[in-house]
Design an enzyme around this catalytic site. Structure first.
Site, PDB file in Angstrom:
ATOM      1  N   ASP A 295       0.259 -40.283  -4.047  1.00 62.06           N
ATOM      2  CA  ASP A 295      -0.882 -40.475  -4.939  1.00 62.06           C
ATOM      3  C   ASP A 295      -1.215 -39.140  -5.607  1.00 62.06           C
ATOM      4  O   ASP A 295      -0.488 -38.149  -5.465  1.00 62.06           O
ATOM      5  CB  ASP A 295      -2.081 -41.055  -4.187  1.00 62.06           C
ATOM      6  CG  ASP A 295      -2.502 -40.200  -2.993  1.00 62.06           C
ATOM      7  OD1 ASP A 295      -1.977 -39.077  -2.840  1.00 62.06           O
ATOM      8  OD2 ASP A 295      -3.354 -40.647  -2.219  1.00 62.06           O
TER       9      ASP A 295
ATOM     10  N   ARG B  16      -6.498   0.963  -4.117  1.00 70.09           N
ATOM     11  CA  ARG B  16      -7.495   0.649  -3.089  1.00 70.09           C
ATOM     12  C   ARG B  16      -8.410   1.858  -2.977  1.00 70.09           C
ATOM     13  O   ARG B  16      -7.986   2.943  -2.572  1.00 70.09           O
ATOM     14  CB  ARG B  16      -6.849   0.345  -1.741  1.00 70.09           C
ATOM     15  CG  ARG B  16      -7.904   0.135  -0.648  1.00 70.09           C
ATOM     16  CD  ARG B  16      -7.357  -0.520   0.605  1.00 70.09           C
ATOM     17  NE  ARG B  16      -6.445   0.326   1.349  1.00 70.09           N
ATOM     18  CZ  ARG B  16      -5.985   0.025   2.578  1.00 70.09           C
ATOM     19  NH1 ARG B  16      -6.353  -1.112   3.165  1.00 70.09           N
ATOM     20  NH2 ARG B  16      -5.143   0.838   3.195  1.00 70.09           N
TER      21      ARG B  16
ATOM     22  N   LYS C  12       9.018   6.975  -4.362  1.00 73.18           N
ATOM     23  CA  LYS C  12       9.865   5.938  -3.757  1.00 73.18           C
ATOM     24  C   LYS C  12       9.372   4.537  -4.132  1.00 73.18           C
ATOM     25  O   LYS C  12      10.175   3.593  -4.230  1.00 73.18           O
ATOM     26  CB  LYS C  12       9.878   6.104  -2.237  1.00 73.18           C
ATOM     27  CG  LYS C  12      10.898   5.218  -1.537  1.00 73.18           C
ATOM     28  CD  LYS C  12      10.979   5.523  -0.048  1.00 73.18           C
ATOM     29  CE  LYS C  12      12.019   4.646   0.645  1.00 73.18           C
ATOM     30  NZ  LYS C  12      12.104   4.928   2.097  1.00 73.18           N
TER      31      LYS C  12
ATOM     32  N   TYR D 297       0.835  -1.203   0.000  1.00 70.60           N
ATOM     33  CA  TYR D 297       0.000   0.000   0.000  1.00 70.60           C
ATOM     34  C   TYR D 297       0.870   1.254   0.000  1.00 70.60           C
ATOM     35  O   TYR D 297       1.734   1.423   0.861  1.00 70.60           O
ATOM     36  CB  TYR D 297      -0.913   0.027   1.225  1.00 70.60           C
ATOM     37  CG  TYR D 297      -1.989  -1.025   1.212  1.00 70.60           C
ATOM     38  CD1 TYR D 297      -2.944  -1.064   0.203  1.00 70.60           C
ATOM     39  CD2 TYR D 297      -2.065  -1.983   2.226  1.00 70.60           C
ATOM     40  CE1 TYR D 297      -3.943  -2.028   0.188  1.00 70.60           C
ATOM     41  CE2 TYR D 297      -3.057  -2.951   2.218  1.00 70.60           C
ATOM     42  CZ  TYR D 297      -3.991  -2.962   1.198  1.00 70.60           C
ATOM     43  OH  TYR D 297      -4.967  -3.921   1.179  1.00 70.60           O
TER      44      TYR D 297
ATOM     45  N   ILE E  83       2.695  -2.547   4.520  1.00 71.48           N
ATOM     46  CA  ILE E  83       2.492  -1.104   4.658  1.00 71.48           C
ATOM     47  C   ILE E  83       3.799  -0.338   4.752  1.00 71.48           C
ATOM     48  O   ILE E  83       3.779   0.894   4.877  1.00 71.48           O
ATOM     49  CB  ILE E  83       1.622  -0.788   5.886  1.00 71.48           C
ATOM     50  CG1 ILE E  83       2.244  -1.373   7.167  1.00 71.48           C
ATOM     51  CG2 ILE E  83       0.194  -1.277   5.674  1.00 71.48           C
ATOM     52  CD1 ILE E  83       1.531  -0.971   8.451  1.00 71.48           C
ATOM     53  N   HIS E  84       4.933  -1.052   4.716  1.00 72.68           N
ATOM     54  CA  HIS E  84       6.228  -0.380   4.841  1.00 72.68           C
ATOM     55  C   HIS E  84       7.224  -1.068   3.905  1.00 72.68           C
ATOM     56  O   HIS E  84       7.204  -2.301   3.758  1.00 72.68           O
ATOM     57  CB  HIS E  84       6.736  -0.452   6.281  1.00 72.68           C
ATOM     58  CG  HIS E  84       7.888   0.447   6.572  1.00 72.68           C
ATOM     59  ND1 HIS E  84       9.204   0.046   6.356  1.00 72.68           N
ATOM     60  CD2 HIS E  84       7.949   1.726   7.028  1.00 72.68           C
ATOM     61  CE1 HIS E  84      10.013   1.037   6.682  1.00 72.68           C
ATOM     62  NE2 HIS E  84       9.286   2.069   7.092  1.00 72.68           N
TER      63      HIS E  84
ATOM     64  N   GLU F 130     -13.670  -7.807   5.627  1.00 73.58           N
ATOM     65  CA  GLU F 130     -13.218  -7.035   6.781  1.00 73.58           C
ATOM     66  C   GLU F 130     -14.241  -6.955   7.904  1.00 73.58           C
ATOM     67  O   GLU F 130     -13.999  -6.278   8.909  1.00 73.58           O
ATOM     68  CB  GLU F 130     -12.856  -5.614   6.316  1.00 73.58           C
ATOM     69  CG  GLU F 130     -11.954  -5.598   5.098  1.00 73.58           C
ATOM     70  CD  GLU F 130     -11.496  -4.213   4.703  1.00 73.58           C
ATOM     71  OE1 GLU F 130     -11.554  -3.298   5.544  1.00 73.58           O
ATOM     72  OE2 GLU F 130     -11.071  -4.036   3.547  1.00 73.58           O
TER      73      GLU F 130
ATOM     74  N   ASP G 197      -9.922  -4.117  10.833  1.00 74.47           N
ATOM     75  CA  ASP G 197     -11.335  -3.777  10.649  1.00 74.47           C
ATOM     76  C   ASP G 197     -12.242  -4.898  11.144  1.00 74.47           C
ATOM     77  O   ASP G 197     -13.318  -4.641  11.695  1.00 74.47           O
ATOM     78  CB  ASP G 197     -11.615  -3.479   9.178  1.00 74.47           C
ATOM     79  CG  ASP G 197     -11.059  -2.139   8.745  1.00 74.47           C
ATOM     80  OD1 ASP G 197     -11.639  -1.113   9.129  1.00 74.47           O
ATOM     81  OD2 ASP G 197     -10.049  -2.116   8.027  1.00 74.47           O
TER      82      ASP G 197
END
Length: 322
Positions: free
Chosen positions: A298, A100, A56, A45, A250-251, A157, A184
């Site tokens: 199998d 998103r 970045k 994200y 997130i990072h 969520e 959430d």
């Protein structure tokens, strides 16, 4: 619905070209379709209100860059983020580029959709807080009105989302993955988070199992303690063992760990190579199940091996011995 998904839904040529690695070198196994497999290990994200972070993200190795208009953007910056999203999509070098949007119930989601479907670089839309098939269809209607074909990740969520996850999974062929959002979900149910994560096991299992039942990807929850790589390692390993195919991050520091943990480990790849090789040898000899290291092999085990090798291929791991 499953027939429609696997045989009639065609992705635009531009998307197919960007997933050339999906053409497998594995010898086909009758009755096993792995054409839907693709790399989406780290879903990263990137707040679309922060131009520095957008820039970045161009250096990130995440399989999927998800420009965020929802939780990563404060309410007073929503319009600004929306104004940047088309340029962010156009300039991103990511293998898969997504957005998103805000939840439809927020009153912001449809405006987000109206903006992003203008992009020719949009591969996937993450729809948060999906609780019914209708939520999916409302998104699909906007996509189709724009004459586009875009993959949809449905965010599970809430308790209602978990209860209705089957109808969400089969709502439309554009649905490509189910995603579980722990924070959430806990807020909705009143569940207290613990380090063991046992309170989330049922919901996560439901999401992962349903995804595989409908040949969708399963994306696991965010590790919120992003400064603790040990917790991330534990969660990623656990998620992969539960059947999730990827994880939200997130990072930037989380990306490499997640990408590594959701690629098949060397031990699994080595064993899968031996299983597939043994299967072909015994199949040509007219035999069914066979013995490998004292264990019966199998067809379900052979299918597991094929899936491992397919994912290894997509991750760039050499499986030529097959």
């Amino acid at each position: 619905m499953m027939l429609f998904r696997t045989q009639l839904f065609k992705r635009p040529l531009s998307l197919c070209a960007r997933y050339k690695s999906n053409v497998s070198s594995l010898t086909p196994l009758p009755g096993l379709d792995l054409s839907h497999e693709r790399l989406r290990r780290a879903v990263f994200y990137v707040p679309c209100s922060d131009e520095r972070k957008i820039l970045k993200s161009h250096t990130s190795r995440a399989d999927c860059i998800m420009f965020d208009l929802e939780d990563g953007v404060s309410f007073n910056r929503k319009s600004h983020a929306r104004s940047l999203v088309l340029q962010a999509l156009a300039e991103s070098p990511a293998g898969e580029r997504g957005v998103r949007i805000n939840a439809l119930a927020s009153g912001l989601g449809l405006d987000d959709l109206a903006t992003i479907v203008q992009s020719t670089q949009l591969d996937v839309i993450m729809v948060p807080k999906v609780e019914s098939a209708q939520d999916v269809l409302d998104v699909v209607r906007v996509i189709e009105e724009a004459k586009k074909e875009v993959r949809v990740i449905a965010g599970i969520e809430t308790a209602k989302g978990v209860v209705n996850v089957r109808e969400i999974a089969e709502a439309h062929p554009f649905v490509d993955a189910l995603l579980f959002a722990a924070e959430d979900y806990c807020a909705d149910t009143g569940i207290t988070r613990t380090p063991s994560r046992q309170e989330l096991y049922y919901a996560r299992s439901v999401v992962a199992t349903t995804a595989h039942a409908y040949k969708l990807q399963a994306i696991d929850m965010v590790t919120m303690d992003f400064r603790n790589p040990q917790i991330l390692e534990e969660e990623a390993k656990e998620g992969a063992e539960m059947g999730f195919t990827g994880k939200q991050v997130i990072h930037p520091s989380q990306v490499d760990i997640v990408q590594e943990r959701f690629a098949p480990p060397k031990e699994a790849v080595d064993r899968a190579i031996r299983i597939v090789s043994g299967y072909h040898t015994h199949y040509e000899a007219g035999k069914g199940a066979f013995d490998l290291d004292g264990k019966a092999i199998d067809m379900p085990v052979v299918k597991w091996a094929y899936r491992v090798l397919r994912r290894a291929e997509l991750a760039g791991i050499n499986v030529d011995n097959t």
